[in-house]
Write an enzyme that holds these catalytic residues in place. Structure first.
Site, mmCIF file in Angstrom:
data_model
loop_
_atom_site.group_PDB
_atom_site.id
_atom_site.type_symbol
_atom_site.label_atom_id
_atom_site.label_comp_id
_atom_site.label_asym_id
_atom_site.label_seq_id
_atom_site.Cartn_x
_atom_site.Cartn_y
_atom_site.Cartn_z
ATOM 1 N N HIS A 6 -15.061 -7.924 5.753
ATOM 2 C CA HIS A 6 -14.200 -7.791 4.576
ATOM 3 C C HIS A 6 -14.408 -8.880 3.534
ATOM 4 O O HIS A 6 -13.608 -9.049 2.636
ATOM 5 C CB HIS A 6 -12.725 -7.705 4.980
ATOM 6 N N ARG B 14 -5.562 -8.379 -10.479
ATOM 7 C CA ARG B 14 -6.054 -9.689 -10.930
ATOM 8 C C ARG B 14 -7.460 -9.529 -11.501
ATOM 9 O O ARG B 14 -8.054 -8.456 -11.400
ATOM 10 C CB ARG B 14 -6.143 -10.631 -9.724
ATOM 11 N N LYS C 111 0.833 -1.209 0.000
ATOM 12 C CA LYS C 111 0.000 0.000 0.000
ATOM 13 C C LYS C 111 0.861 1.251 0.000
ATOM 14 O O LYS C 111 0.512 2.250 -0.630
ATOM 15 C CB LYS C 111 -0.920 0.000 1.214
ATOM 16 N N GLU D 298 -4.066 6.877 8.451
ATOM 17 C CA GLU D 298 -4.979 7.640 7.599
ATOM 18 C C GLU D 298 -6.121 8.179 8.437
ATOM 19 O O GLU D 298 -6.448 7.619 9.481
ATOM 20 C CB GLU D 298 -5.595 6.733 6.514
HETATM 21 C C1 MV4 Z 1 -10.509 2.531 5.109
HETATM 22 C C2 MV4 Z 1 -11.762 2.704 5.739
HETATM 23 C C3 MV4 Z 1 -12.039 3.934 6.284
HETATM 24 N N1 MV4 Z 1 -11.117 4.915 6.247
HETATM 25 N N2 MV4 Z 1 -9.639 3.541 5.088
HETATM 26 C C4 MV4 Z 1 -10.868 -2.172 4.470
HETATM 27 C C5 MV4 Z 1 -9.960 -3.109 3.759
HETATM 28 C C6 MV4 Z 1 -9.050 -2.287 2.946
HETATM 29 N N3 MV4 Z 1 -9.200 -2.643 1.568
HETATM 30 C C7 MV4 Z 1 -9.401 -0.870 3.203
HETATM 31 N N4 MV4 Z 1 -10.505 -0.858 4.118
HETATM 32 C C8 MV4 Z 1 -10.987 0.297 4.628
HETATM 33 N N5 MV4 Z 1 -10.149 1.364 4.569
HETATM 34 C C9 MV4 Z 1 -9.939 4.706 5.656
HETATM 35 N N6 MV4 Z 1 -9.048 5.693 5.645
HETATM 36 C C10 MV4 Z 1 -12.640 1.632 5.764
HETATM 37 C C11 MV4 Z 1 -12.260 0.422 5.226
HETATM 38 C C12 MV4 Z 1 -13.231 -0.617 5.325
HETATM 39 C C13 MV4 Z 1 -13.822 -1.176 4.208
HETATM 40 C C14 MV4 Z 1 -13.464 -0.793 2.917
HETATM 41 C C15 MV4 Z 1 -14.064 -1.338 1.821
HETATM 42 C C16 MV4 Z 1 -15.049 -2.313 1.997
HETATM 43 C C17 MV4 Z 1 -15.400 -2.708 3.241
HETATM 44 C C18 MV4 Z 1 -14.804 -2.167 4.354
HETATM 45 C C19 MV4 Z 1 -15.194 -2.573 5.625
HETATM 46 C C20 MV4 Z 1 -14.606 -2.032 6.719
HETATM 47 C C21 MV4 Z 1 -13.612 -1.064 6.569
#
Ligand code: MV4
Length: 479
Positions: free
Chosen positions: A234, A291, A115, A199
């Site tokens: 997730h 992917r 990341k 973040e």
């Molecule tokens: C976040 C967020 C809120 N704020 N970043 C979850 C897995 C990863 N791909 C990134 N994720 C998140 N990043 C910030 N700055 C909330 C999530 C997140 C989330 C993102 C997409 C789909 C489902 C989720 C479930 C919980 C948290």
């Protein structure tokens, strides 16, 4: 390209083999001992057993897969999703052995696999990102200072992370030290890399991702968005395209941002750029998945493109046969992931034999699966049985068809997420499109689901009684 090895199993292996056949390309399936009679093995022109059931001894054995490809004179390897698909060292080894990896170059996989490296790469392209830092942090005092600048709540994330592992929300400075230590130790044990960064925490985001395609000539297009906010822990459960809430202007802005992310890592092939969308419709780049994704069919149904075919053509060096202006959205598509899990038992895997397995069929219903009735569900792999996908001219039509298709899907022997799907598609918030990533946590209770099951059982009992009484009447009349 005349022959490809499909380095995967289940529905995605079947999916790839079908397109290869359509294109007149021969296929080689690889399989583990427990998958000897699996559909992907039967469907392929040739099949090779590559080891015992655990993935680490079969589907993750990159060197063995490459050996098979060389021995059977294949030209290319399609990795599907999961397993070896985002392994840069594997992609590199494939190339070194004179074979084609059907996917991006190792460089793109490597950059987007971290990341922090991804943030670094896209920095100069003016892509909106969540306020935060773009380097690993270990010093607690420095972290406190940064958190004070961005404002609580903040989110600590692992650079190597995925699926929410190593992620911690921090509400105030009092708990920052403790949470940071936890995140670092979680990241270290899960990924062997304890790098974490900070973040601003976006509290109620939607998860919107953009599908892109890039050829080796430098042409890159986006295939619009997929809405993936309906997930639990997730794990995505429902996806749709297009999103119920994007305006054409926002779609265009996100699409262009996604193309820039792809260019930032010299992307080639099919890829997905993930964004968070906040309540004010601000979008932020999260990460890129290098992917073909599980949910790619909803994009196929609204664009009338075969993404596996596009992947193969690109890997073959062909340039895209269309430009951005040629692309448009046709109708609406939904996908439900049908897992062998018990929604009434905390979604724990429901192991057993598929005593009954009869998927629905009909116009605008698509089922991507890798199982047949009577098969035992191996416990070694992902418990996804199938993907139920519907299309409609409107979102409402796609939803109605989905609700019907779920009812017509007969599975016995294991519990599935089918009733959970009905819950989602019938829910007011889903119908209105007013939901975020907290949908499941917010609305789904076992009790509510049980009530639905009970209500359905009551209706069934009434119907049965009615039929019974009618039959009695007929009997009396015929006497
Ligand atoms: C976040 C967020 C809120 N704020 N970043 C979850 C897995 C990863 N791909 C990134 N994720 C998140 N990043 C910030 N700055 C909330 C999530 C997140 C989330 C993102 C997409 C789909 C489902 C989720 C479930 C919980 C948290």
């Amino acid at each position: 390209m005349e022959k490809i090895v499909v380095a995967n199993r289940g529905e995605i292996a079947v999916r790839v083999i079908k397109t290869a056949r359509k294109m007149g390309i021969k296929t080689v399936a690889v399989y583990s001992e427990v998958d000897r009679n699996a559909p992907h093995v039967k469907l392929a022109d040739e099949a090779v057993c590559i080891g015992p059931p655990p993935s680490s001894e079969s589907y993750l054995k990159g060197d063995v897969v490459i050996e098979v490809a060389k021995k059977l004179h294949a030209d290319a390897i399609h990795p599907g999703y999961g397993f070896l698909s985002e392994n840069a060292a594997f992609a590199e080894a494939v190339e070194k052995n004179g074979l084609i990896f059907i996917g991006p170059r190792p460089h793109a996989i490597r950059v987007m696999g971290s990341k922090l490296a991804a943030k670094e790469a896209v920095k100069k392209y003016n892509i909106p990102m969540v306020p935060g830092i773009d380097e690993a942090i270990t010093d607690v005092e420095k972290a406190k200072q940064i958190a004070a600048e961005i404002g609580y709540p903040i989110l600590i994330k692992a650079s190597a992370g995925g699926g929410g592992k190593g992620m911690r929300v921090v509400e105030s400075k009092e708990v920052l030290e403790e949470q940071m230590k936890r995140a670092i130790s979680e990241a270290t044990s899960a990924f062997g890399d304890g790098s974490v960064f900070i973040e601003k925490y976006v509290e109620s985001p939607r998860h919107i991702e953009i599908q892109i395609l890039a050829d080796t000539q430098g042409n890159t297009v986006h295939l619009f968005e997929r809405e993936c906010s309906i997930q639990r822990r997730h794990q995505k459960v429902v996806e749709e395209a297009p999103s119920a809430i994007l305006t054409p202007a926002l779609r265009e802005a996100m699409g262009q941002a996604a193309i820039k992310v792809a260019k930032a890592c010299d992307y080639v092939g099919a890829g997905t750029v993930e964004f968070l969308l906040d309540e004010k419709n601000n979008f932020y780049f999260l990460e890129m998945n290098t992917r073909l994704q599980v949910e790619h069919p909803v994009t196929e149904l609204i664009t009338n493109l075969d993404l596996v075919e596009q992947q193969i053509k690109i890997a073959n060096g062909e340039s895209l046969a269309f430009s951005q202006e040629d692309l448009s959205i046709h109708g609406h598509a939904l996908e439900l992931r049908v897992y062998a899990e018990d929604p009434l038992n905390d979604f724990l895997p429901s192991v057993g034999t598929l005593e009954v397995y009869r998927p629905p069929s009909g116009e605008h219903i698509r089922v991507d699966d890798g199982f047949k009735e009577g098969m035992e569900i191996p416990i070694q792999y992902d418990p996804m049985l199938s993907k139920l996908i519907t299309w409609g001219k409107t979102r409402e039509e796609a939803i109605q068809l989905m609700i019907q298709a779920i009812q017509d899907f007969d599975v016995a022997g294991v519990q599935t997420t089918l009733p959970f799907g009905s819950f989602v598609f019938e829910h007011k918030a889903f119908r209105k499109g007013t939901f975020d990533t907290h949908f499941v946590k917010k609305y789904y209770t076992k009790k509510g689901d049980q009530q639905q099951v009970t209500a359905a059982a009551e209706v069934a009992a009434k119907v049965a009684l009615h039929v019974h009484l009618q039959e009695l009447k007929k009997l009396r009349l015929s006497k």
